[in-house]
Motif scaffolding. Structure first.
Motif, mmCIF file in Angstrom:
data_model
loop_
_atom_site.group_PDB
_atom_site.id
_atom_site.type_symbol
_atom_site.label_atom_id
_atom_site.label_comp_id
_atom_site.label_asym_id
_atom_site.label_seq_id
_atom_site.Cartn_x
_atom_site.Cartn_y
_atom_site.Cartn_z
ATOM 1 N N LEU A 1 0.823 -1.208 0.000
ATOM 2 C CA LEU A 1 0.000 0.000 0.000
ATOM 3 C C LEU A 1 0.857 1.259 0.000
ATOM 4 O O LEU A 1 0.568 2.227 -0.719
ATOM 5 C CB LEU A 1 -0.925 -0.003 1.223
ATOM 6 N N ALA A 2 1.921 1.277 0.811
ATOM 7 C CA ALA A 2 2.771 2.461 0.887
ATOM 8 C C ALA A 2 3.553 2.667 -0.407
ATOM 9 O O ALA A 2 3.595 3.780 -0.955
ATOM 10 C CB ALA A 2 3.725 2.335 2.074
ATOM 11 N N GLN A 3 4.166 1.603 -0.913
ATOM 12 C CA GLN A 3 5.019 1.742 -2.097
ATOM 13 C C GLN A 3 4.210 1.972 -3.367
ATOM 14 O O GLN A 3 4.723 2.525 -4.345
ATOM 15 C CB GLN A 3 5.894 0.505 -2.245
ATOM 16 N N LEU A 4 2.955 1.561 -3.347
ATOM 17 C CA LEU A 4 2.110 1.813 -4.514
ATOM 18 C C LEU A 4 1.933 3.309 -4.747
ATOM 19 O O LEU A 4 1.832 3.766 -5.897
ATOM 20 C CB LEU A 4 0.750 1.129 -4.328
ATOM 21 N N HIS B 1 0.479 5.618 7.759
ATOM 22 C CA HIS B 1 -0.427 4.588 8.251
ATOM 23 C C HIS B 1 -1.113 3.905 7.072
ATOM 24 O O HIS B 1 -1.470 4.554 6.083
ATOM 25 C CB HIS B 1 -1.474 5.198 9.186
ATOM 26 N N ALA B 2 -1.283 2.602 7.189
ATOM 27 C CA ALA B 2 -1.867 1.828 6.088
ATOM 28 C C ALA B 2 -3.283 2.292 5.761
ATOM 29 O O ALA B 2 -3.675 2.321 4.586
ATOM 30 C CB ALA B 2 -1.867 0.343 6.444
ATOM 31 N N TRP B 3 -4.062 2.644 6.808
ATOM 32 C CA TRP B 3 -5.444 3.069 6.546
ATOM 33 C C TRP B 3 -5.469 4.348 5.705
ATOM 34 O O TRP B 3 -6.283 4.479 4.780
ATOM 35 C CB TRP B 3 -6.189 3.278 7.857
ATOM 36 N N LYS B 4 -4.568 5.296 6.005
ATOM 37 C CA LYS B 4 -4.507 6.537 5.229
ATOM 38 C C LYS B 4 -4.061 6.245 3.792
ATOM 39 O O LYS B 4 -4.561 6.861 2.837
ATOM 40 C CB LYS B 4 -3.553 7.521 5.893
ATOM 41 N N ASN B 5 -3.118 5.324 3.627
ATOM 42 C CA ASN B 5 -2.686 4.958 2.274
ATOM 43 C C ASN B 5 -3.829 4.338 1.482
ATOM 44 O O ASN B 5 -3.982 4.597 0.286
ATOM 45 C CB ASN B 5 -1.513 3.986 2.346
ATOM 46 N N VAL C 1 -5.161 -8.205 9.898
ATOM 47 C CA VAL C 1 -5.884 -6.949 10.143
ATOM 48 C C VAL C 1 -5.199 -6.142 11.238
ATOM 49 O O VAL C 1 -5.047 -4.915 11.132
ATOM 50 C CB VAL C 1 -7.355 -7.249 10.515
ATOM 51 N N GLY C 2 -4.758 -6.825 12.308
ATOM 52 C CA GLY C 2 -4.082 -6.117 13.395
ATOM 53 C C GLY C 2 -2.784 -5.474 12.949
ATOM 54 O O GLY C 2 -2.498 -4.324 13.297
ATOM 55 N N VAL C 3 -1.976 -6.206 12.169
ATOM 56 C CA VAL C 3 -0.700 -5.659 11.695
ATOM 57 C C VAL C 3 -0.930 -4.474 10.762
ATOM 58 O O VAL C 3 -0.232 -3.453 10.841
ATOM 59 C CB VAL C 3 0.125 -6.756 10.992
ATOM 60 N N VAL C 4 -1.937 -4.580 9.887
ATOM 61 C CA VAL C 4 -2.173 -3.529 8.886
ATOM 62 C C VAL C 4 -2.766 -2.278 9.527
ATOM 63 O O VAL C 4 -2.314 -1.157 9.275
ATOM 64 C CB VAL C 4 -3.092 -4.054 7.766
ATOM 65 N N PHE C 5 -3.767 -2.444 10.378
ATOM 66 C CA PHE C 5 -4.515 -1.282 10.853
ATOM 67 C C PHE C 5 -4.152 -0.841 12.271
ATOM 68 O O PHE C 5 -4.579 0.222 12.705
ATOM 69 C CB PHE C 5 -6.016 -1.572 10.772
#
Length: 760
Positions: free
Chosen positions: A150-153, A164-168, A390-394
């Motif tokens: 998600l970040a590198q995309l 943060h992954a959710w913002k990405n 889910v825990g690791v991502v969010f």
């Protein structure tokens, strides 16, 4: 898993002790380690750069970690084939640490984490880390992969990632709508090349895909004079970086960061070392020494301004597959990185950041493995996996892993305490069947069901439980006493294990039933060990069927119903003798749906080119090509009548159909007479039976589908020998060419798992 080393082995091994050949060290290095180190080096350069960029660290930090991981961990670690360096598995954690503490303090945290790892190794607790549920480990890696992707995309699309992954995820649609042409083109071409490279001919895949993608896209950017952001290295690579900063306070969060990095890096390194052990037939890894080596490498890497170091499975498996012979390969790969950066640093500065981002998007996606999801779904562990992801991502890495461990423990408690209770009313009699584990958690349900039985009724209780604690016993026994005082009768019949009666007698059991004892009870019932077997005439056979229908069918019906609905997915094809004393379920602790079996006289496999009908060959092709088994087992046994007939030569039993069939074992007899395979047994029949197992494995390799799948590491061949008198199973060790006792340390010598995934 393989029973014997052959020229078709997909993983080259230096010294094959079965041949007795001794290869000089220098020759091993020149033939195997030197070319292998170059292959690993070509993979390590782009990945080290990409992981540094994704971690928010200086680009040089990734290269420093690659050099230190290769040279220091390679020289001091406990696995001679493991290659260490910066890993995608720590990217999210390191990024968060840098955001919270800054880069210099992160280096100090890396030093402390290394010292903690040295302490772990010195205290010899390495194997304890392997107790973490695989569902949590796979979920952690998948969550890291999704976060990285998600970040590198965003970088691929020409933008800037959020923290943060959710913002990405939230900003991704807007980023797609506002593409930045050149950067997006280079990033997408990188991803496309990496995908395509998986399907090019095998001879081309000798060149690492990441290297091809980075070189091609960098060339496109240079030839097209594209205006994109590129890697920026310091002007003086030999200038001593600023020393790690010492904290001025706030030691609590720092301690958490140190322990988190130390634990995650240790677990990843140990899991990688164990996986690599299964890819070769050389010395097994010393896991405690591996932790010490990783700790020293992290301490030095942090001091020099490098990223944290771990053992990396993709580089390690590539190292083995490329023909590494000693730990010199890992050390040399670190030296090549150092020389490349020193002499050709200008080439690195030509690489666009979008290219490295595309590489990391691909690496991140590959961390989410469909085969892991299928396997965990099959074993009903998918909930732990999903919650960990889910825990690791969010949330974050530490909280996600702890959440996954907590869910795994809750599920474990639920399974250990799970009780199935059924009540049937037949006339004036109540039949109550209790299955599973009777614990204090089961008491409310047990009391509710028993209280519904009217006073004075006749009750039959069938206990098919594998555990009963004191609370459950008190509840059941107290109800029984009360019911009998009110005029009722209670007959408690225990199936397989005496839990209730033991508690009544004042000697309650403490140990939970093992799968083998439960399986043995299901096969043999409650017959005393000293009771001789009765001749199984038709009457006894029918009685056995009746007993199964009355006592055992209900216990296995849910499993069999599921298998009937979903189909069979056996893990292995098990070829063994028709001998009635050989019971595969008994000594493999397997059950319905686990083994696809072929039984014949002498556990023989006719060669592929044999004339006439070949039902064994049909079973092999069906098991491998249709059912997708991952291993084929040839299991011989002691006191084999077929082997006796072969040794006897002219006995009448070798005439007719039997004689024709035993011709498939003539090469085994010739091999036995030549003394090619050593044996630990002095019994000629048993020696021949062991030789016969090896010969039948050779016959398996005459089948094209077996040969192809084995060369692709999709199938392993296993040789077993069942000693009936000793109730002992021996495993063929291709490292010594002998049948040996199975132990945790020796299994890796013959067992090879499916190929490891691409974990950078």
């Amino acid at each position: 898993m393989q029973a014997q080393a052959t020229t078709s082995d997909p993983v080259p091994v230096a010294d094959r002790p079965a041949t007795g050949e001794s290869v000089p060290l220098l020759q091993q290095i020149l033939r195997g380690d030197l070319p292998a180190s170059l292959v690993v080096f070509l993979i390590a350069i782009p990945l080290s750069l990409g992981i540094a960029v994704a971690s928010g660290a200086p680009v040089l930090a990734g290269l420093i970690a690659g050099v230190v991981g290769g040279i220091v961990a390679g020289a001091l670690g406990g696995s001679i084939y493991q290659v260490s360096g910066p890993a995608a598995g720590l990217t999210v954690l390191v990024f968060g640490t840098i955001q919270q503490f800054g880069w210099q303090l992160t280096c100090f945290i890396t030093i402390l984490a290394g010292l903690v790892q040295i302490g772990f190794g010195a205290s010899r607790i390495a194997r304890a880390a392997l107790a973490i549920s695989p569902a949590v480990v796979h979920g952690m890696l998948a969550g890291i992969g999704i976060t990285i992707a998600l970040a590198q995309l965003h970088i691929v699309l020409g933008g800037t990632p959020e923290s943060h992954a959710w913002k990405n995820l939230r900003d991704l649609p807007g980023q797609i709508a506002d593409l930045h042409g050149p950067a997006t083109l280079l990033g997408l071409v990188t991803i496309g090349l990496l995908i395509i490279w998986q399907y090019v001919p095998k001879m081309l895949r000798v060149i690492p895909g990441p290297l091809v993608a980075v070189v091609v896209t960098t060339a496109i950017a240079a030839l097209g004079n594209l205006s994109v952001k590129r890697i920026d290295l310091p002007e003086n690579l030999y200038q001593m970086p600023s020393l790690p900063a010492l904290p001025t306070g706030n030691w609590g969060p720092i301690a958490v960061a140190v322990l988190t990095i130390a634990i995650i890096a240790s677990v990843e390194s140990l899991l990688s070392a164990v996986a690599v052990d299964k890819l070769h037939s050389g010395p097994r890894a010393n896991l405690d020494r591996e932790l010490v080596g990783q700790g020293v490498a992290n301490t030095l890497s942090g001091f020099l301004g490098g990223l944290p170091v771990t053992g990396v499975i993709v580089r390690s498996s590539t190292n083995v597959a490329a023909g590494a012979r000693t730990r010199a390969s890992a050390i040399l790969h670190g030296i090549w990185i150092l020389l490349f950066v020193s002499l050709l640093g200008g080439m690195i500065e030509q690489i666009p950041l979008a290219v490295l981002a595309g590489l990391l998007v691909f690496v991140g996606i590959r961390l989410v493995k469909p085969e892991d999801i299928r396997e965990l779904t099959h074993h009903r562990e998918i909930v732990v996996y999903v919650i960990t992801v889910v825990g690791v991502v969010f949330l974050n890495l530490l909280e996600g892993v702890l959440l996954g461990i907590a869910v795994a423990l809750v599920m474990l408690v639920f399974r250990l305490s799970r009780m199935v209770l059924r009540t049937d009313h037949r006339g004036d009699r109540y039949l109550v069947r209790v299955e599973g584990s009777l614990t204090f958690l089961s008491v409310p349900n047990l009391n509710r069901e028993l209280s519904a039985i009217p006073p004075g009724a006749k009750v039959d209780i069938d206990l098919a439980v594998d555990f009963m604690d004191h609370a459950a016993f008190e509840a059941l026994h107290g109800w029984r006493m009360t019911h009998e005082k009110l005029g009722g009768t209670v007959d408690i019949d225990e199936k397989h294990e005496q839990w209730y009666e033991s508690a009544v007698s004042g000697t309650p059991r403490r140990d939970k039933t093992t799968p083998v004892s439960a399986l043995s009870a299901m096969i043999f019932g409650r017959k005393s060990p000293n009771e001789p077997s009765k001749p199984l005439d038709a009457r006894v056979l029918i009685e056995g069927i009746r007993d199964f229908q009355q006592n055992s069918a209900a216990a296995v019906r849910p499993l069999l119903s599921q298998l009937a609905r979903n189909g069979q997915f056996p893990t292995a094809l098990f070829i063994t003798c028709s001998d009635s004393r050989v019971v595969p379920y008994l000594f493999t602790a397997s059950g319905p749906g686990d083994l696809f079996k072929v039984r014949n006289i002498g556990n023989l496999v006719p060669p592929y080119a044999a004339e006439g009908e070949n039902s064994v060959g049909a079973a092999i092709e069906y098991a491998v090509g249709v059912l997708g088994v991952r291993s084929i087992v040839i299991c011989g046994h002691s006191h084999c009548g077929a082997m006796k007939a072969l040794l006897a030569g002219g006995e009448p039993t070798t005439q007719g159909h039997l004689g024709g069939w035993l011709r498939h074992a003539e090469r085994s007899l010739a091999r036995f007479n030549a003394g090619i395979i050593p044996s630990d047994s002095d019994h000629a029949v048993n020696q021949l039976a062991q030789v016969n197992v090896i010969e039948q494995i050779e016959n398996l390799r005459t089948y094209p589908i077996v040969r192809q799948y084995e060369s692709d590491a999709r199938l392993t061949l296993i040789g077993l020998f069942f000693d009936i008198e000793e109730a002992e199973v021996l495993l063929f060790n291709r490292n010594t060419a002998r049948f040996e006792n199975i132990s945790a340390e020796e299994i890796g010598l013959t067992i090879r798992p499916e190929p490891a995934g691409n974990l950078a």
